[in-house]
Design a protein around this motif. Structure first.
Motif, PDB file in Angstrom:
ATOM      1  N   TYR A  50       0.792  -1.226   0.000  1.00 51.03           N
ATOM      2  CA  TYR A  50       0.000   0.000   0.000  1.00 51.03           C
ATOM      3  C   TYR A  50       0.831   1.286   0.000  1.00 51.03           C
ATOM      4  O   TYR A  50       0.306   2.333  -0.370  1.00 51.03           O
ATOM      5  CB  TYR A  50      -0.920   0.024   1.233  1.00 51.03           C
ATOM      6  N   CYS A  51       2.078   1.219   0.433  1.00 52.14           N
ATOM      7  CA  CYS A  51       2.862   2.447   0.613  1.00 52.14           C
ATOM      8  C   CYS A  51       4.063   2.562  -0.325  1.00 52.14           C
ATOM      9  O   CYS A  51       4.480   3.674  -0.672  1.00 52.14           O
ATOM     10  CB  CYS A  51       3.364   2.545   2.057  1.00 52.14           C
ATOM     11  N   SER A  52       4.639   1.425  -0.729  1.00 51.01           N
ATOM     12  CA  SER A  52       5.899   1.474  -1.475  1.00 51.01           C
ATOM     13  C   SER A  52       5.726   1.971  -2.896  1.00 51.01           C
ATOM     14  O   SER A  52       6.712   2.228  -3.580  1.00 51.01           O
ATOM     15  CB  SER A  52       6.564   0.085  -1.496  1.00 51.01           C
ATOM     16  N   GLY A  53       4.482   2.116  -3.357  1.00 52.25           N
ATOM     17  CA  GLY A  53       4.290   2.705  -4.676  1.00 52.25           C
ATOM     18  C   GLY A  53       4.729   4.157  -4.720  1.00 52.25           C
ATOM     19  O   GLY A  53       5.060   4.677  -5.784  1.00 52.25           O
ATOM     20  N   PHE A  82       8.388  -5.632  -6.313  1.00 50.60           N
ATOM     21  CA  PHE A  82       7.464  -5.681  -7.441  1.00 50.60           C
ATOM     22  C   PHE A  82       8.085  -5.230  -8.759  1.00 50.60           C
ATOM     23  O   PHE A  82       7.537  -5.504  -9.827  1.00 50.60           O
ATOM     24  CB  PHE A  82       6.236  -4.832  -7.133  1.00 50.60           C
ATOM     25  N   VAL A  83       9.204  -4.521  -8.688  1.00 52.46           N
ATOM     26  CA  VAL A  83       9.833  -4.023  -9.926  1.00 52.46           C
ATOM     27  C   VAL A  83      11.159  -4.727 -10.185  1.00 52.46           C
ATOM     28  O   VAL A  83      11.995  -4.227 -10.940  1.00 52.46           O
ATOM     29  CB  VAL A  83      10.041  -2.493  -9.865  1.00 52.46           C
ATOM     30  N   ASP A  99       7.391  13.341 -11.842  1.00 53.08           N
ATOM     31  CA  ASP A  99       5.990  12.934 -11.947  1.00 53.08           C
ATOM     32  C   ASP A  99       5.302  13.011 -10.596  1.00 53.08           C
ATOM     33  O   ASP A  99       4.142  13.430 -10.500  1.00 53.08           O
ATOM     34  CB  ASP A  99       5.901  11.511 -12.499  1.00 53.08           C
ATOM     35  N   ALA A 100       6.002  12.588  -9.546  1.00 55.57           N
ATOM     36  CA  ALA A 100       5.423  12.625  -8.208  1.00 55.57           C
ATOM     37  C   ALA A 100       5.092  14.060  -7.800  1.00 55.57           C
ATOM     38  O   ALA A 100       4.029  14.322  -7.216  1.00 55.57           O
ATOM     39  CB  ALA A 100       6.383  12.003  -7.205  1.00 55.57           C
ATOM     40  N   THR A 101       5.992  14.973  -8.102  1.00 60.52           N
ATOM     41  CA  THR A 101       5.749  16.377  -7.783  1.00 60.52           C
ATOM     42  C   THR A 101       4.551  16.919  -8.559  1.00 60.52           C
ATOM     43  O   THR A 101       3.734  17.684  -8.020  1.00 60.52           O
ATOM     44  CB  THR A 101       6.997  17.222  -8.099  1.00 60.52           C
ATOM     45  N   LYS A 102       4.415  16.496  -9.800  1.00 63.23           N
ATOM     46  CA  LYS A 102       3.297  16.933 -10.631  1.00 63.23           C
ATOM     47  C   LYS A 102       1.973  16.403 -10.095  1.00 63.23           C
ATOM     48  O   LYS A 102       0.965  17.111 -10.066  1.00 63.23           O
ATOM     49  CB  LYS A 102       3.518  16.457 -12.068  1.00 63.23           C
ATOM     50  N   TRP A 103       1.964  15.154  -9.664  1.00 61.24           N
ATOM     51  CA  TRP A 103       0.726  14.522  -9.211  1.00 61.24           C
ATOM     52  C   TRP A 103       0.313  14.952  -7.812  1.00 61.24           C
ATOM     53  O   TRP A 103      -0.870  15.177  -7.549  1.00 61.24           O
ATOM     54  CB  TRP A 103       0.886  12.996  -9.226  1.00 61.24           C
ATOM     55  N   ALA A 148      -2.303  17.779   4.487  1.00 64.59           N
ATOM     56  CA  ALA A 148      -1.291  16.881   3.928  1.00 64.59           C
ATOM     57  C   ALA A 148      -1.612  16.610   2.464  1.00 64.59           C
ATOM     58  O   ALA A 148      -2.778  16.510   2.068  1.00 64.59           O
ATOM     59  CB  ALA A 148      -1.257  15.570   4.701  1.00 64.59           C
ATOM     60  N   SER A 149      -0.563  16.487   1.646  1.00 63.95           N
ATOM     61  CA  SER A 149      -0.760  16.251   0.213  1.00 63.95           C
ATOM     62  C   SER A 149      -0.891  14.773  -0.109  1.00 63.95           C
ATOM     63  O   SER A 149      -1.000  14.396  -1.267  1.00 63.95           O
ATOM     64  CB  SER A 149       0.405  16.851  -0.580  1.00 63.95           C
ATOM     65  N   MET A 150      -0.881  13.926   0.911  1.00 65.79           N
ATOM     66  CA  MET A 150      -0.959  12.486   0.700  1.00 65.79           C
ATOM     67  C   MET A 150      -2.414  12.018   0.704  1.00 65.79           C
ATOM     68  O   MET A 150      -3.186  12.396   1.584  1.00 65.79           O
ATOM     69  CB  MET A 150      -0.180  11.766   1.817  1.00 65.79           C
ATOM     70  N   PRO A 151      -2.808  11.195  -0.255  1.00 60.35           N
ATOM     71  CA  PRO A 151      -4.148  10.590  -0.209  1.00 60.35           C
ATOM     72  C   PRO A 151      -4.179   9.453   0.805  1.00 60.35           C
ATOM     73  O   PRO A 151      -3.135   9.003   1.273  1.00 60.35           O
ATOM     74  CB  PRO A 151      -4.341  10.058  -1.635  1.00 60.35           C
ATOM     75  N   ASN A 152      -5.370   8.995   1.131  1.00 59.36           N
ATOM     76  CA  ASN A 152      -5.502   7.888   2.081  1.00 59.36           C
ATOM     77  C   ASN A 152      -5.344   6.571   1.331  1.00 59.36           C
ATOM     78  O   ASN A 152      -6.296   6.044   0.753  1.00 59.36           O
ATOM     79  CB  ASN A 152      -6.858   7.940   2.776  1.00 59.36           C
ATOM     80  N   ALA A 153      -4.140   6.018   1.380  1.00 54.30           N
ATOM     81  CA  ALA A 153      -3.859   4.779   0.651  1.00 54.30           C
ATOM     82  C   ALA A 153      -4.604   3.586   1.238  1.00 54.30           C
ATOM     83  O   ALA A 153      -4.763   2.559   0.570  1.00 54.30           O
ATOM     84  CB  ALA A 153      -2.358   4.511   0.653  1.00 54.30           C
TER      85      ALA A 153
END
Length: 244
Positions: A50-53, A82-83, A99-103, A148-153
Motif C-alpha cells: 500500500y505504501c511502497s508505490g 514488485f519491480v 511525476d510525483a511532484t506533478k501529481w 497533507a498532500s498524501m491521499p488515504n492509501a
C-alpha cells in the motif's frame, strides 16, 4: 566538576522526556513492541502493498528485512520487490520525482527515519485520521497533519471518514471536532487499528533495524554484569577477610 556534568546530563534527559511527552500529547498510544515479529511481518507486507508505490526506505535493504523479520528471501523477492532488482538492494521507490511532484504537489518523502523523526504514536494516529475533504486537491485531509498532500492509501480497508466540524466562534476558525465513518471499509475498527499498528511497527523497525539485536543482547549483557558484580564482591570479600 563531575557533579556539574552529572547535573547537566540529568537535565538533558529530563528535557528529552518532556519533549517526547509533548510530541505524544493528545495522541492515542500505538503500544509498539519490537519483540512482536509477527506484527512487523504483517506491517512489511502492508507497507510494500500500500505504501511502497510512493515511498522508499533507502536506508534499509531487502536482505536485511528478510534476516531481521525471519522471512524467506525468496518470499521477500516475490512479495515485496514488485519491480525486480536484487535482494541486497535498498528498498527504493522507482516513481520519477518529477511525476510525483506533478501529481501530489511534492515528491513523497523517504520513510526510513520517519518513526525516529515523528514517533510511533504520531504515525499510528496519522494513518487513522484521514477524512474526505472535497476542498483539497486530492480529496483528502488529515487531522494529525492538516492539509497533507498524501491521499488515504488505506481507504479501502478503513472506509471513508467525514469530519464533524466544531462551529467557528469569535476569534477562532471552525475545527474538526471528530471523525465519523460514513462508508465502512473491508475491515472493522478493531481490525484497522491492528493494520495501522502493524505498519507503524514496521516503520519503527525500519528506523533502527539494529534495535532488534540490541534489545535481545541487552538481556545477556545485564546478566553478565550481574554475574561479574557477584564475582567481584566474592573476590573482594576473599582478599579483605584478614584485614582488620
Amino acid at each position: 566538576m563531575s557533579i556539574k556534568i552529572a547535573a547537566l546530563l540529568v537535565a538533558a534527559l529530563m528535557t528529552i522526556g518532556v519533549a517526547s511527552a509533548s510530541e505524544s500529547e493528545g495522541l492515542e498510544q500505538a503500544n509498539i513492541r519490537l519483540d512482536d515479529v509477527a506484527s512487523m511481518q504483517r506491517g512489511a507486507r502492508l507497507f510494500f502493498n500500500y505504501c511502497s508505490g510512493c515511498h522508499s526506505l533507502q536506508y534499509l535493504r531487502y536482505s536485511r528485512i528478510a534476516e531481521d523479520l525471519q522471512l524467506d528471501p525468496k518470499d521477500v523477492e516475490k512479495n515485496f520487490m514488485f519491480v525486480g532488482g536484487k535482494i541486497g538492494e535498498p528498498a527504493i521507490n522507482h516513481m520519477p520525482a518529477a511525476d510525483a511532484t506533478k501529481w501530489f504537489g511534492k515528491a513523497p518523502p523517504d520513510l526510513s527515519l520517519e518513526a525516529r523523526s515523528k514517533g510511533s504514536d504520531w504515525i499510528y494516529n496519522y494513518l487513522k485520521s484521514f477524512y474526505v475533504d472535497p476542498t483539497r486537491p486530492l480529496g483528502w485531509n488529515n487531522t494529525v497533519f492538516p492539509n497533507a498532500s498524501m491521499p488515504n492509501a488505506l481507504w479501502e480497508l478503513q472506509g471513508l471518514q467525514v469530519a464533524v466540524m466544531k462551529p467557528a466562534s469569535e476569534g477562532h476558525d471552525a475545527v474538526v471536532e471528530k471523525l465519523d465513518l460514513k462508508t465502512p471499509g473491508r475491515q472493522n475498527a478493531e481490525e484497522f487499528d491492528r493494520t495501522a499498528r502493524d505498519i507503524t511497527a514496521f516503520l519503527q523497525y525500519a528506523g533502527e533495524p539494529a534495535a532488534l539485536k540490541r534489545e535481545s543482547m541487552g538481556v545477556w549483557v545485564l546478566l553478565y554484569l550481574a554475574l561479574f558484580t557477584l564475582l567481584a564482591y566474592l573476590l573482594k570479600h576473599e582478599f579483605w577477610k584478614d584485614v582488620h
